[in-house]
Design an enzyme around this catalytic site. Structure first.
Site, PDB file in Angstrom:
ATOM      1  N   SER A 217       0.896  -0.898  -0.254  1.00 36.51           N
ATOM      2  CA  SER A 217       0.133   0.062   0.100  1.00 36.51           C
ATOM      3  C   SER A 217       1.011   1.107   0.135  1.00 36.51           C
ATOM      4  O   SER A 217       1.810   1.435   0.899  1.00 36.51           O
ATOM      5  CB  SER A 217      -0.696  -0.067   1.222  1.00 36.51           C
ATOM      6  N   GLY A 219      -0.484   4.370   0.000  1.00 34.88           N
ATOM      7  CA  GLY A 219      -1.290   5.504   0.394  1.00 34.88           C
ATOM      8  C   GLY A 219      -2.139   6.014  -0.721  1.00 34.88           C
ATOM      9  O   GLY A 219      -2.569   5.257  -1.596  1.00 34.88           O
ATOM     10  N   ALA A 220      -1.848   7.447  -1.150  1.00 38.74           N
ATOM     11  CA  ALA A 220      -2.777   8.082  -2.150  1.00 38.74           C
ATOM     12  C   ALA A 220      -2.201   7.693  -3.481  1.00 38.74           C
ATOM     13  O   ALA A 220      -2.774   7.858  -4.495  1.00 38.74           O
ATOM     14  CB  ALA A 220      -2.621   9.420  -1.968  1.00 38.74           C
ATOM     15  N   GLY A 222      -1.809   4.625  -4.347  1.00 41.61           N
ATOM     16  CA  GLY A 222      -2.201   3.329  -5.030  1.00 41.61           C
ATOM     17  C   GLY A 222      -1.340   2.104  -4.455  1.00 41.61           C
ATOM     18  O   GLY A 222      -0.901   2.180  -3.177  1.00 41.61           O
ATOM     19  N   GLY A 248      -6.784   0.422   4.294  1.00 42.52           N
ATOM     20  CA  GLY A 248      -5.896  -0.797   4.120  1.00 42.52           C
ATOM     21  C   GLY A 248      -6.648  -2.212   4.319  1.00 42.52           C
ATOM     22  O   GLY A 248      -6.422  -2.992   3.492  1.00 42.52           O
ATOM     23  N   ASP A 249      -7.517  -1.996   5.435  1.00 42.24           N
ATOM     24  CA  ASP A 249      -8.376  -3.257   5.656  1.00 42.24           C
ATOM     25  C   ASP A 249      -9.349  -3.647   4.351  1.00 42.24           C
ATOM     26  O   ASP A 249      -9.556  -4.609   4.256  1.00 42.24           O
ATOM     27  CB  ASP A 249      -9.219  -3.079   6.990  1.00 42.24           C
TER      28      ASP A 249
END
Length: 309
Positions: A217, A219-220, A222, A248-249
């Site tokens: 992951s 973040g913004a 992708g 993230g979940d």
């Protein structure tokens, strides 16, 4: 049935304030309580997507009873949590309405005694044969062996059940060595595991350490996925404002649903990015804005190719 393991369940409490200021008193405009812990959030999203899911782990005290009471009303979700003597932790999220920022306070969780850990291992082995996939998620409460996830990965692989691991620190390092099918660290967790802050190099190193597939992951920006079939990058159409807690979940839930539906990797990753972004737009973890998800799904950009490692 998809099985999610949350050894450190939580009662998630979200406070909304006009503006969060140090050393000041605040009036709370809204309080929201939800059952939480990473695997519980994953399970709630999976159930909302139409998948049968079973939640196991530990629950105790008043917060644990509240978690179980709230899980009882969710269609397609089965509660297989084990009672413990200690109290389930609470996590406090304070949302600053002016800035949109969220401040998170996480309690450590109850002490898990050896007898309770043994009971959990028995329950886990009972549930595994009926599972199409397993997610091992979140932190370890006090008393649980640091190598616990490694043992749980090996148990799932021994009966042919694919397993996804989403944790951090030493539990992640030991879990990766047990060769999970998928690990899903964020950028900080990946850097801590590998010592590299360059995402591609770090995902390659994580695979060398034992993970069959690494989905990082960013973040913004992708997701970056390195799989036995190839390498892909999935990015949202634009930054999404809102509360990132639980995004993230939701990505884990998307990856699991794509796994059991036998979707190709680009489709799994597009689903994960769209669902993560739709979760940022929702007010609390474990929920997503369905209209936003459906609108974003066709606008996620996925680049890469089969055979490119």
């Amino acid at each position: 049935m998809i099985l999610t393991v949350t050894l450190n369940t939580a009662l998630d409490i979200t406070y909304r304030v006009r503006s969060l200021r140090p050393h000041a008193s605040h009036r709370v405009s809204e309080v929201i309580e939800r059952p939480g812990g990473k695997g519980v959030n994953v399970a709630r999203v999976l159930a909302a997507l139409g998948h049968e899911v079973t939640v196991t782990g530990f629950a105790g005290g008043g917060a644990g009873r509240e978690v179980r009471d709230r899980l009882a009303g969710i269609p397609l979700l089965t509660d297989a949590l084990l009672p413990v003597a200690g109290a389930t932790r609470r996590t406090i999220a304070v949302v600053d309405e002016l800035s949109g920022d969220t401040t998170q306070l996480n309690e450590p969780g109850p002490q898990i005694e050896p007898a309770a850990w043994g009971s959990f291992l028995d329950r886990y082995e009972e549930l595994l044969p009926g599972a199409s996939a397993v997610a091992l998620c979140g932190s370890l409460p006090p008393g649980v062996p640091v190598g616990a996830y490694g043992n749980l990965v090996r148990a799932a692989r021994a009966v042919g059940v694919p397993v996804l691991l989403d944790t951090s620190g030493e539990p992640l390092r030991r879990g990766v060595a047990a060769r999970p099918d998928i690990v899903k660290p964020n950028a900080d967790e990946l850097a801590e595991l590998t010592g590299s802050h360059e995402p591609l190099r770090a995902t390659q190193d994580a695979r060398r350490r034992g993970a069959h597939t690494v989905v990082a992951s960013l973040g913004a920006e992708g997701l970056l996925a390195l799989t036995p079939e190839g390498r892909w990058r999935a990015t949202p159409p634009a930054p999404v404002p809102g509360n990132p807690t639980g995004a993230g979940d939701s990505a884990v839930a998307a990856l699991l649903s794509g796994l059991v539906e036998h979707l190709p990797w680009p489709d799994r990753l597009a689903r994960a990015v769209a669902l993560s972004a739709a979760t940022v737009r929702a007010p609390v973890a474990g929920e997503f804005d369905r209209a936003a998800y459906e609108e974003l799904l066709g606008r996620v950009t996925v680049t890469g190719a089969v055979g490119v490692a």
